[in-house]
Design an enzyme around this catalytic site. Structure first.
Site, mmCIF file in Angstrom:
data_model
loop_
_atom_site.group_PDB
_atom_site.id
_atom_site.type_symbol
_atom_site.label_atom_id
_atom_site.label_comp_id
_atom_site.label_asym_id
_atom_site.label_seq_id
_atom_site.Cartn_x
_atom_site.Cartn_y
_atom_site.Cartn_z
ATOM 1 N N CYS A 136 0.820 -1.210 0.000
ATOM 2 C CA CYS A 136 0.000 0.000 0.000
ATOM 3 C C CYS A 136 0.857 1.264 0.000
ATOM 4 C CB CYS A 136 -0.958 0.008 1.190
ATOM 5 S SG CYS A 136 -0.145 -0.056 2.795
ATOM 6 N N ASN A 137 2.098 1.152 0.430
ATOM 7 C CA ASN A 137 2.942 2.341 0.533
ATOM 8 C C ASN A 137 4.132 2.366 -0.420
ATOM 9 O OD1 ASN A 137 1.649 3.941 2.537
ATOM 10 N ND2 ASN A 137 2.254 2.433 4.059
ATOM 11 N N ARG A 138 4.286 1.342 -1.246
ATOM 12 C CA ARG A 138 5.405 1.339 -2.183
ATOM 13 C C ARG A 138 5.174 0.346 -3.311
ATOM 14 N NH1 ARG A 138 9.860 1.480 0.162
ATOM 15 N NH2 ARG A 138 8.985 1.793 2.241
ATOM 16 N N SER A 171 9.496 2.390 6.159
ATOM 17 C CA SER A 171 8.044 2.265 6.186
ATOM 18 C C SER A 171 7.389 3.554 6.667
ATOM 19 C CB SER A 171 7.621 1.120 7.118
ATOM 20 O OG SER A 171 8.067 -0.122 6.628
ATOM 21 N N GLU A 226 6.927 -1.495 11.800
ATOM 22 C CA GLU A 226 5.807 -2.378 11.447
ATOM 23 C C GLU A 226 6.351 -3.698 10.901
ATOM 24 O OE1 GLU A 226 4.665 -3.313 8.302
ATOM 25 O OE2 GLU A 226 5.954 -2.158 6.970
ATOM 26 N N GLN A 267 4.675 -6.056 8.913
ATOM 27 C CA GLN A 267 4.061 -6.658 7.740
ATOM 28 C C GLN A 267 4.987 -6.693 6.528
ATOM 29 O OE1 GLN A 267 0.295 -4.869 6.810
ATOM 30 N NE2 GLN A 267 -0.386 -6.592 5.577
#
Length: 434
Positions: free
Chosen positions: A50-52, A107, A112, A114
């Site tokens: 979701c972020n990269r 992150s 985190e 995950q």
């Protein structure tokens, strides 16, 4: 041969751009298969979260491969392509970046956990397609080990904030108290489950779960004493709830002005908080223009996690020291890999010759016992290793230097190495004992 990564992340691109580069497994496989047929890229792995989104590659010819990859990225982005959203790192910088990613130092939420499983899944997918080899196998296994070491040897993950817990904290910051709030969680996957757990931990009493697969919604609701509703009933439920938190894998908006807007007047002015932690986004940002509706997406979590960054600054420094040590060790290990095929060829040829000579010698000496044969075999192995030791040291020293290709060619010429990898057919160098 060059190791490189091309990517974008939460630091370089907003969620509106990142969601265009979201690659579920099926789409990632299609990309990797296409790259497999491109002659200038020998290895590749696509990491999409979701972020990269990052494409790690081993390039046989960077001058040819980089323009091709950039054209491919432009094709994915279409008219919205902007080069400043992307970073392109090679060599040691690429290794360092991956180690930071695996250690969760890069992150949105430092610490985190995950990201490690996401790297493992991306790596396995690439291996299944046949797009990893010596370099990426070595690099990715090391990166996963580094990520684990950082989490074990530092307290970077201690009381770690997560995207889901940050979303709940954001809800509390907006409403002040969620103990009496009615909350609708849309999406019954891993993120939905984590969100429901954090809501309960913070005192929420009423959790309603909706999902396209109603059975999945029921399963999650039962875990947390909640209530499941069919996906089609989600909009009617929105009339009564105070908070909606969405985390589905839908490729399009599921909450829009068109489907939610007509129901808002029925709320009689009660405010509605919508928190979208999905990428691609679940909620049309235009929904925020409607009276009484507040919409947050995953980029809005930045303010919540700033506190997390400060608390983890000391542990991040310790993690960086571990990463620097691991980079040095990996560079030493990878340094001779480009020379390794020639080293293997030389070793194989010497071993081939030794075995041939031994075989003929043993035929001439049938009286030897098994113990004597083993002793002679061991002695010749040691002679072979001693003979090869100096050439191997020189080749290892030349690996990665401007003289590497010259030394490869010289070794092949001197020892008559067969470049195509076939068995050594010319036995004229073996003495005829008959």
């Amino acid at each position: 041969m060059q190791l490189a990564v091309l990517g974008l992340n939460h630091k370089t691109a907003p969620v509106a751009v990142r969601e265009k580069f979201n690659f579920p497994n099926e789409r990632a496989c299609a990309v990797l298969r296409r790259l497999r047929n491109y002659e200038y890229i020998s290895e590749a792995m696509l990491l999409s979260t979701c972020n990269r989104t990052e494409l790690y590659m081993v390039l046989d010819n960077a001058a040819e491969a980089v323009p091709f990859i950039k054209r491919l990225v432009q094709h994915w982005a279409g008219a919205d392509y902007e080069s400043e959203y992307f970073y392109n790192l090679s060599g040691t910088l690429c290794v360092k970046h991956l180690f930071y990613v695996a250690s969760s130092l890069d992150s949105l939420i430092i610490g985190e956990g995950q990201i490690l499983s996401q790297i493992k899944n991306a790596y396995q997918l690439s291996r299944n397609i046949g797009m990893t080899g010596t370099i990426l196998n070595t690099l990715l296994n090391r990166a996963i080990a580094v990520g684990k070491k950082v989490r074990t040897d530092t307290r970077i993950a201690y009381s770690s904030v997560s995207v889901s817990s940050a979303a709940v904290d954001m809800a509390i910051a907006a409403l002040g108290d969620i103990t009496s709030a009615q909350i609708l969680v849309v999406g019954a996957g891993h993120m939905g489950e984590l969100t429901a757990q954090h809501l309960l931990d913070k005192g929420a009493k009423t959790i309603i779960v909706s999902n396209r697969n109603f059975r999945h919604a029921q399963t999650l609701a039962e875990k947390f004493n909640g209530r499941a509703i069919p996906f089609d009933d989600m909009f009617n439920q929105a009339v009564r709830v105070d908070i909606i938190i969405t985390s589905t894998g839908a490729p399009h908006y599921i909450l829009t002005k068109e489907n939610l807007g007509p129901l808002l007047p029925l709320r009689q002015g009660r405010p509605l908080l919508v928190i979208d932690i999905a990428v691609p986004r679940d909620v049309d940002p235009d929904l925020a223009d409607m009276a009484g509706v507040t919409v947050y997406n995953i980029d809005d979590l930045e303010n919540v996690v700033d506190i997390n960054k400060g608390l983890r600054a000391k542990e991040a420094y310790l993690a960086e020291q571990i990463i620097e040590e691991e980079i040095a060790a990996l560079k030493e290990r990878l340094r001779y890999y480009t020379m390794r095929p020639v080293m293997v060829q030389l070793h194989d040829k010497m071993n081939f010759m030794r075995q041939k000579v031994l075989k003929k010698a043993f035929v001439k000496m049938p009286e030897l016992t098994d113990a004597q044969r083993r002793l002679i075999n061991l002695m010749t192995q040691r002679l072979e290793h001693k003979f090869l030791r100096e050439p191997m040291k020189v080749m290892n020293a030349m690996a990665g230097t401007p003289l590497e290709e010259q030394y490869k060619e010289t070794i092949r010429d001197i020892f008559l190495l067969n470049e195509d990898g076939e068995e050594f057919g010319d036995e004229s160098y073996i003495e005829d004992w008959d």
